[in-house]
Design a protein around this motif. Structure first.
Motif, mmCIF file in Angstrom:
data_model
loop_
_atom_site.group_PDB
_atom_site.id
_atom_site.type_symbol
_atom_site.label_atom_id
_atom_site.label_comp_id
_atom_site.label_asym_id
_atom_site.label_seq_id
_atom_site.Cartn_x
_atom_site.Cartn_y
_atom_site.Cartn_z
ATOM 1 N N LEU A 57 74.329 40.066 15.265
ATOM 2 C CA LEU A 57 73.299 39.154 15.779
ATOM 3 C C LEU A 57 73.826 38.226 16.862
ATOM 4 O O LEU A 57 73.042 37.715 17.673
ATOM 5 N N LEU A 58 75.116 37.991 16.895
ATOM 6 C CA LEU A 58 75.687 37.084 17.898
ATOM 7 C C LEU A 58 75.406 37.515 19.341
ATOM 8 O O LEU A 58 75.163 36.657 20.198
ATOM 9 N N PRO A 59 75.435 38.814 19.679
ATOM 10 C CA PRO A 59 75.175 39.198 21.077
ATOM 11 C C PRO A 59 73.821 38.742 21.603
ATOM 12 O O PRO A 59 73.677 38.530 22.813
ATOM 13 N N TRP A 60 72.829 38.568 20.748
ATOM 14 C CA TRP A 60 71.514 38.138 21.226
ATOM 15 C C TRP A 60 71.600 36.744 21.833
ATOM 16 O O TRP A 60 71.006 36.459 22.874
ATOM 17 N N GLN A 61 72.345 35.855 21.183
ATOM 18 C CA GLN A 61 72.497 34.510 21.724
ATOM 19 C C GLN A 61 73.333 34.526 23.002
ATOM 20 O O GLN A 61 73.078 33.786 23.944
ATOM 21 N N LEU A 62 74.337 35.407 23.038
ATOM 22 C CA LEU A 62 75.218 35.472 24.199
ATOM 23 C C LEU A 62 74.503 36.051 25.418
ATOM 24 O O LEU A 62 74.572 35.506 26.522
ATOM 25 N N ILE A 63 73.808 37.148 25.223
ATOM 26 C CA ILE A 63 73.240 37.893 26.346
ATOM 27 C C ILE A 63 72.005 37.214 26.928
ATOM 28 O O ILE A 63 71.799 37.212 28.145
ATOM 29 N N PHE A 64 71.185 36.595 26.088
ATOM 30 C CA PHE A 64 69.943 36.011 26.601
ATOM 31 C C PHE A 64 70.188 34.715 27.370
ATOM 32 O O PHE A 64 69.252 34.132 27.909
ATOM 33 N N SER A 65 71.431 34.273 27.443
ATOM 34 C CA SER A 65 71.751 33.126 28.282
ATOM 35 C C SER A 65 72.213 33.553 29.669
ATOM 36 O O SER A 65 72.513 32.708 30.504
ATOM 37 N N LEU A 66 72.246 34.871 29.919
ATOM 38 C CA LEU A 66 72.711 35.379 31.198
ATOM 39 C C LEU A 66 71.547 35.582 32.161
ATOM 40 O O LEU A 66 70.396 35.698 31.759
ATOM 41 N N GLN A 67 71.883 35.674 33.451
ATOM 42 C CA GLN A 67 70.881 35.923 34.478
ATOM 43 C C GLN A 67 70.748 37.429 34.669
ATOM 44 O O GLN A 67 71.344 38.040 35.548
ATOM 45 N N MET A 68 69.942 38.042 33.827
ATOM 46 C CA MET A 68 69.705 39.471 33.863
ATOM 47 C C MET A 68 68.208 39.704 33.655
ATOM 48 O O MET A 68 67.493 38.821 33.175
ATOM 49 N N ARG A 69 67.757 40.875 34.042
ATOM 50 C CA ARG A 69 66.369 41.225 33.769
ATOM 51 C C ARG A 69 66.140 41.303 32.263
ATOM 52 O O ARG A 69 67.022 41.734 31.522
ATOM 53 N N THR A 70 64.972 40.927 31.812
ATOM 54 C CA THR A 70 64.680 40.908 30.379
ATOM 55 C C THR A 70 64.862 42.287 29.757
ATOM 56 O O THR A 70 65.413 42.423 28.659
ATOM 57 N N LYS A 71 64.420 43.316 30.471
ATOM 58 C CA LYS A 71 64.563 44.673 29.950
ATOM 59 C C LYS A 71 66.032 45.017 29.749
ATOM 60 O O LYS A 71 66.413 45.630 28.751
ATOM 61 N N GLU A 72 66.865 44.619 30.703
ATOM 62 C CA GLU A 72 68.291 44.894 30.607
ATOM 63 C C GLU A 72 68.916 44.081 29.478
ATOM 64 O O GLU A 72 69.792 44.561 28.754
ATOM 65 N N LYS A 73 68.491 42.840 29.302
ATOM 66 C CA LYS A 73 69.009 42.018 28.211
ATOM 67 C C LYS A 73 68.732 42.660 26.855
ATOM 68 O O LYS A 73 69.607 42.737 26.000
#
Length: 382
Positions: free
Chosen positions: A196-212
């Motif tokens: 579950l930790l990657p969800w918090q890490l990745i959604f703070s990045l500047q990426m397209r939502t689909k890619e996140k």
């Protein structure tokens, strides 16, 4: 006397054998994990990244899984999978020793496969998340290694842990069983947390939502490893079963499934590179097919995908030299004479090409995500 022995054996199944089934399952899981591991290593070298600590730890985990598979084949040849009363008493000490080694290898394989993914997450984490991951790495290895040590150190002399006919003393079975259940349950919990930790890490990045979402789902496959650990917990009471050589086959299979699934789950995020390449190759093939079809149809002008052609036309009517409003130069008049006096329109075409962002994205690997987090943090300081 013979009649009494036959009567005593009534209801006993000497032919039942679950050993071949458990051996086939364990080897199948090991081979599947190996396929994912090879693809993982291939992707790393394909991207010229090389291997890092998480890769080496995962390779070590698979080697331990392989050792468990070899021992599982050996124990099956000794009679594991049969009821304990169907196995020669002289073979039981050898069988017990092999099972002790097998249990040690599989416990360490489970711990190291989870450690590998945790090390991967360390590369993209900061602050309290990094401290949490370090805590999970330390506690997972501590609890699992203690479980392996207790398997050998619970009896004095050590030989009595796999040969009950030797004189000596052993710890009570229930506390050891409870500890094994605790360590397995903690391992399952750690799997879920790490997934579950990657969800918090990745959604703070500047990426397209689909890619996140795609990256987060790929990095959350550890949930399946947690599920296998939970099932393994339910099988642990068979350790105290007097007929473990038969009833313990299920525990052996689920014990191997835990590190195997963890290895596969930890490799999936890296394998997204192959998926991206396959998608890009298929897209280029479709474009080439369309171009070939256009040539066959004899079309004189082809428009490339992602190409905009802007056409501008103007009248090229000639005026008599020296006439009213005549401001054309000699060169211009020559050009217009070639075009024809007002009969042909001069057309200027300008092609503007652009590339879709999806065509140049080749997936987000751990190093790319780490770079994105670093860039974001620098922007925050500016």
């Amino acid at each position: 006397m013979a009649d009494e022995a036959e009567e005593g054996n009534v209801g006993l199944d000497f032919e039942a054998n679950l050993g071949p089934k458990s051996t086939a399952v364990v080897w199948g899981l090991s081979i599947a994990a190996l396929v994912f591991l090879i693809l993982r290593v291939y992707c790393k070298f394909r991207m010229s990244r090389g291997l890092w600590w998480d890769d080496w730890v995962m390779i070590a985990a698979w080697i331990l899984l392989l050792a468990d598979c070899i021992l599982q084949s050996y124990t099956t040849s000794l009679g594991f999978g049969h009821h304990v009363y169907a196995i020669d008493e002289d073979i039981l000490p050898k069988l017990g020793l092999a099972l002790n080694f097998s249990g040690t290898f599989i416990v360490l394989a489970a711990a190291w496969s989870k450690t590998s993914f945790a090390i991967t997450l360390l590369r993209v984490s900061t602050g309290w998340l990094k401290h949490l991951i370090w805590f999970l790495i330390a506690t997972i290895n501590l609890f699992m290694i203690l479980s392996a040590i207790f398997r050998w150190n619970s009896c004095k002399p050590i030989e009595k842990s796999f040969d009950r006919t030797i004189e000596g003393t052993c710890w009570p079975e229930k506390p050891l069983l409870y500890y094994d259940i605790f360590s397995s349950a903690y391992s399952a919990t750690a799997d879920i947390v790490l997934a579950l930790l990657p969800w918090q890490l990745i959604f703070s990045l500047q990426m397209r939502t689909k890619e996140k979402v795609g990256v987060a789902l790929a990095m959350s496959m550890g949930l399946f490893a947690g599920a296998t650990a939970i099932v393994k917990c339910a099988q642990l009471p068979t350790l105290a079963d007097g007929d473990f050589t038969y009833t313990g086959t299920s525990l052996i299979m689920w014990g191997a499934a835990e590190p195997a699934v963890a290895i596969m789950a930890g490799s999936i995020p890296v394998l997204r590179v192959l998926i991206k390449e396959a998608h890009s190759s298929a897209k280029k093939y479709r474009q080439t097919s369309q171009e070939r079809q256009t040539n066959i149809m004899g079309t004189s002008r082809r428009h490339e995908p992602n190409t905009v052609v802007v056409t501008a036309s103007r009248s090229s009517v000639l005026r008599k030299p020296g006439g009213d409003g005549d401001s054309a130069t000699g060169d211009d008049r020559s050009e217009k004479s070639i075009l024809g006096a007002g009969k042909i329109l001069r057309t200027d075409a300008v092609a503007v090409e652009y590339h879709d962002r999806r065509d140049i994205e080749d997936g987000y690997e751990m190093q790319d995500i780490a770079g994105s987090r670093f860039d974001n943090s620098n922007q925050g300081r500016d």
